[in-house]
Design a protein around this motif. Structure first.
Motif, PDB file in Angstrom:
ATOM      1  N   LEU A  24      37.553   8.386  33.584  1.00  0.00           N
ATOM      2  CA  LEU A  24      38.108   9.735  33.534  1.00  0.00           C
ATOM      3  C   LEU A  24      37.537  10.597  34.657  1.00  0.00           C
ATOM      4  O   LEU A  24      36.339  10.588  34.905  1.00  0.00           O
ATOM      5  CB  LEU A  24      37.768  10.358  32.175  1.00  0.00           C
ATOM      6  N   ARG A  25      38.397  11.354  35.352  1.00  0.00           N
ATOM      7  CA  ARG A  25      37.925  12.281  36.384  1.00  0.00           C
ATOM      8  C   ARG A  25      38.479  13.666  36.111  1.00  0.00           C
ATOM      9  O   ARG A  25      39.593  13.809  35.628  1.00  0.00           O
ATOM     10  CB  ARG A  25      38.398  11.853  37.771  1.00  0.00           C
ATOM     11  N   GLN A  26      37.676  14.654  36.455  1.00  0.00           N
ATOM     12  CA  GLN A  26      38.142  16.030  36.335  1.00  0.00           C
ATOM     13  C   GLN A  26      38.689  16.462  37.675  1.00  0.00           C
ATOM     14  O   GLN A  26      38.042  16.285  38.686  1.00  0.00           O
ATOM     15  CB  GLN A  26      36.986  16.951  35.972  1.00  0.00           C
ATOM     16  N   SER A  93      37.908   6.146  27.634  1.00  0.00           N
ATOM     17  CA  SER A  93      37.512   7.384  28.318  1.00  0.00           C
ATOM     18  C   SER A  93      37.109   8.474  27.337  1.00  0.00           C
ATOM     19  O   SER A  93      36.547   9.477  27.731  1.00  0.00           O
ATOM     20  CB  SER A  93      38.684   7.904  29.132  1.00  0.00           C
ATOM     21  N   LYS A  94      37.427   8.303  26.084  1.00  0.00           N
ATOM     22  CA  LYS A  94      37.204   9.324  25.058  1.00  0.00           C
ATOM     23  C   LYS A  94      37.821  10.660  25.423  1.00  0.00           C
ATOM     24  O   LYS A  94      37.277  11.723  25.136  1.00  0.00           O
ATOM     25  CB  LYS A  94      35.712   9.483  24.797  1.00  0.00           C
ATOM     26  N   MET A  98      38.097  15.575  24.683  1.00  0.00           N
ATOM     27  CA  MET A  98      38.127  16.591  25.738  1.00  0.00           C
ATOM     28  C   MET A  98      39.295  17.557  25.590  1.00  0.00           C
ATOM     29  O   MET A  98      39.257  18.657  26.099  1.00  0.00           O
ATOM     30  CB  MET A  98      38.251  15.935  27.119  1.00  0.00           C
TER      31      MET A  98
ATOM     32  N   GLY B 226      29.238   3.878  25.393  1.00  0.00           N
ATOM     33  CA  GLY B 226      28.717   4.475  26.613  1.00  0.00           C
ATOM     34  C   GLY B 226      29.832   5.129  27.390  1.00  0.00           C
ATOM     35  O   GLY B 226      30.852   5.495  26.855  1.00  0.00           O
ATOM     36  N   GLY B 227      29.624   5.238  28.720  1.00  0.00           N
ATOM     37  CA  GLY B 227      30.702   5.721  29.553  1.00  0.00           C
ATOM     38  C   GLY B 227      30.803   7.224  29.563  1.00  0.00           C
ATOM     39  O   GLY B 227      31.414   7.835  28.706  1.00  0.00           O
ATOM     40  N   PRO B 229      32.189  10.608  30.978  1.00  0.00           N
ATOM     41  CA  PRO B 229      33.359  10.978  31.758  1.00  0.00           C
ATOM     42  C   PRO B 229      32.962  11.534  33.126  1.00  0.00           C
ATOM     43  O   PRO B 229      31.905  12.143  33.254  1.00  0.00           O
ATOM     44  CB  PRO B 229      34.042  12.039  30.899  1.00  0.00           C
ATOM     45  N   CYS B 230      33.783  11.303  34.070  1.00  0.00           N
ATOM     46  CA  CYS B 230      33.668  11.832  35.416  1.00  0.00           C
ATOM     47  C   CYS B 230      32.698  11.070  36.301  1.00  0.00           C
ATOM     48  O   CYS B 230      31.590  10.869  36.022  1.00  0.00           O
ATOM     49  CB  CYS B 230      33.263  13.276  35.434  1.00  0.00           C
TER      50      CYS B 230
END
Ligand code: SF4
Ligand code: SF4
Lengths: 364, 230
Positions: A24-26, A93-94, A98, B226-227, B229-230
């Motif tokens: 996941l990227r912002q 990514s959960k 978010m 885990g993991g 974000p970003c």
């Protein structure tokens, strides 16, 4: 600087996967209501998507799916950008923690691999297909419409893309031809590098002329290309280099062969034409797509996912019909996503027709 | 011997899958599967297999008297597996969707050559889901490609990996990966204790046996892996 090197590589090596880190990227500063997008983990794609979104001032969550470094369309055609891929990306990514919604924007060209109905059933996420090109995303989001406008759902083939195709086609031809060429150079000194030059020159000529060449895509256009290339070669050789015409005949035949091969292979590298052995050699169109009016429920999804604008809507019944069969590329997106199993084709959908995927299919 | 470079072709071709697997791992894969079924599966075990392929291990475990539930993402493979092992229960699911099975349901979870297909974030999540699905004291049995621990083995592995990798890359545009630091991932967050590790093929393949740690509270939905974000 690094990006310039990468871009140079992509000019020749686009057929090779170039993975970037999935996850996941912002983009900008997204919040709980920001859109969630997904794309392939092909380095070039991810960079372009992020740059474009930043430029357009869009705050979003970008899911980079693990498509093994392959671009969206090829990955979707080759089972690397599938419903399973999307579900794995969503879950690992959960992203659910978010945002406050479950709406996912998918690139249109993944539609031949991703079925949004089974995505919804299995994950609860409502998928929607965005425009083909990320540069049209901002306008679509701002419009608030359910689908991007028709002109942004079509795959085009502008000169810039044709040039990239040309260099890649040249490189790919070399991969196949280099060994025989080197071998032949044992008897004909210098044959290999002269042939390389000719192949690249013809590939560039092909980018310029491909729409103008007479005949059907495939062998017919290839022979025309070879003929034109041979004519140009003769003019240059005789007038500028003052070579006697009689010495050229062997080269002329060779140039026509090169042209024919490039023409034959061009559809595989284009986003417009289908690669079907018979079609390419004989120039006959044998792609069939039909919508069963009894089964069709008129949802319009096939019109949204088709990158070739094949489908139209019957004004009276509201159902879809296959109008422009000649444009179909056999990508299988319509079949994959039709909720009513109303679309019949005479090809196996979801199998990419580029040379690499074809070889892969042969091996199966 | 990283042999599994043809993984992608194999995944798509159920009929020749087993044959290729045997060839590429010099018969090792079959050997490991037999070993798993014979040494680690007991009659009456409730087993979940993640990434069952054409069901060759599912068949062995069923024969041993276990009840097998299996998931895979290839519909073609699943069809083949169902034919081979009618008694087992097959589902078209990704490894990340195993949370739809009841918690504490399984006494064994098995994965051969499928965890190396996952990203790191996915792997961490699957491990923590697995801990929840296993009964207390249940075993997680994983066989996969790993990076050899000894330097000379690693050197040999690289020598053998490259030619195969290049050929595969040209034909399939695919690469396969090893799972790195699997032991550390397995025992992170105290979900599992590693109770055994065997090496094969010059240390390039390994079999890991992890026991669900008592610290995982039964039934607690500790669904985070885990993991970041970003
Ligand atoms: S053919 Fe299928 S996808 Fe197209 S409108 Fe009808 S039901 Fe929808
Ligand atoms: S009609 Fe042809 S090009 Fe359009 S989505 Fe279907 S298969 Fe693809």
């Amino acid at each position: 600087m690094l990006n310039i090197i990468k871009d140079f590589w992509f000019l020749f090596g686009r057929l090779f996967p170039f993975p970037t880190k999935p996850g996941l990227r912002q983009v900008g500063s997204p919040d709980k209501n920001s859109p969630v997008l997904i794309t392939a983990n092909f380095e070039l794609t991810v960079r372009q998507v992020i740059n474009t979104l930043n430029k357009d001032g869009i705050n979003a969550w970008l899911l980079v799916a693990n498509t093994r470094g392959i671009n969206v369309w090829c990955a979707a055609g080759g089972d690397n950008f599938s419903t399973d891929t999307v579900i794995s990306a969503l879950k690992s990514s959960k992203i659910e923690e978010m945002v406050d919604h479950k709406r996912l924007i998918l690139p249109q060209l993944c539609a031949s691999g991703v079925n949004i109905h089974s995505l919804k059933k299995r994950s609860g996420w409502q998928g929607r297909f965005g425009p083909v090109d990320i540069k049209h995303l901002a306008a679509w989001l701002q419009s608030g419409r359910p689908n991007p406008p028709a002109e942004h759902r079509r795959v085009l083939f502008p000169f810039k893309n044709r040039l990239v195709m040309g260099t890649n086609l040249g490189v790919n031809t070399l991969l196949f031809a280099i060994l025989p060429l080197l071998l032949a150079s044992y008897w004909l000194p210098g044959f290999w590098w002269k042939s390389l030059l000719l192949i690249f020159a013809a590939a560039i000529l092909n980018c310029l002329l491909v729409f103008k060449l007479p005949g059907k895509p495939g062998l017919q256009k290839g022979l025309a290309l070879g003929g034109i290339a041979a004519a140009i070669f003769t003019v240059i050789a005789v007038s500028a280099l003052h070579l006697p015409f009689i010495n050229l005949s062997g080269w002329l035949i060779w140039i026509i062969v090169i042209g024919a091969y490039l023409g034959y292979d061009t559809p595989s590298w284009s986003p417009l034409w289908r690669t079907d052995m018979k079609e390419l050699l004989l120039g006959e169109r044998n792609t069939e797509v039909s919508v069963s009016p009894e089964k069709c429920i008129g949802c319009g999804l096939c019109q949204n996912v088709c990158p070739a604008g094949v489908f139209g809507r019957d004004l009276l019944s509201g159902k879809s019909t296959a109008l422009h069969l000649e444009r179909c590329q056999a990508c299988g997106a319509c079949v994959e996503n039709c909720p009513a199993a109303a679309i019949e084709t005479n090809f196996e959908g979801g199998i990419c027709s580029c040379p690499t995927c074809q070889i892969l299919n042969k091996l199966k | 011997m990283s042999t599994l470079v043809y993984m992608k072709i194999l995944e798509l071709s159920p009929a020749s899958y087993d044959r290729w697997m045997r060839f590429l791992t010099l018969g090792r894969v079959n050997h490991i599967k037999k070993e798993i079924a014979a040494n680690w599966i007991n009659p009456g075990d409730n087993v979940l297999e993640i990434g069952c392929g054409t069901g060759s291990l599912a068949a062995l475990m069923t024969k041993r008297g276990a009840r097998v539930t299996a998931v895979d993402i290839s519909a073609k493979m699943l069809a083949e597996a169902q034919k081979k092992v009618p008694a087992a229960d097959f589902h078209h699911l990704t490894a990340l969707e195993i949370d739809q099975f009841p918690q504490d349901k399984f006494s064994r979870i098995v994965a051969t050559l499928s965890f190396s297909e996952l990203t790191i974030a996915e792997l961490d999540m699957v491990l923590s889901l697995s801990a929840n699905l296993l009964k207390p004291g249940g075993l997680l049995i994983v066989a996969d490609e790993v990076r050899a621990t000894k330097l000379w083995q690693r050197f040999l592995a690289v020598l053998m990996r490259w030619p195969l990798a290049i050929i595969t890359f040209l034909i399939t545009q695919q690469t396969t990966h090893v799972i790195k630091n699997f032991e550390a991932r397995l025992t992170a967050a105290e979900k599992f204790e590693l109770i055994q590790r065997h090496e094969y093929l010059l240390g390039t393949m390994a079999l890991f046996i992890g026991r669900r740690s008592d610290k995982v509270s039964s039934g607690a939905a500790a669904k985070t892996g885990g993991g970041v974000p970003c």
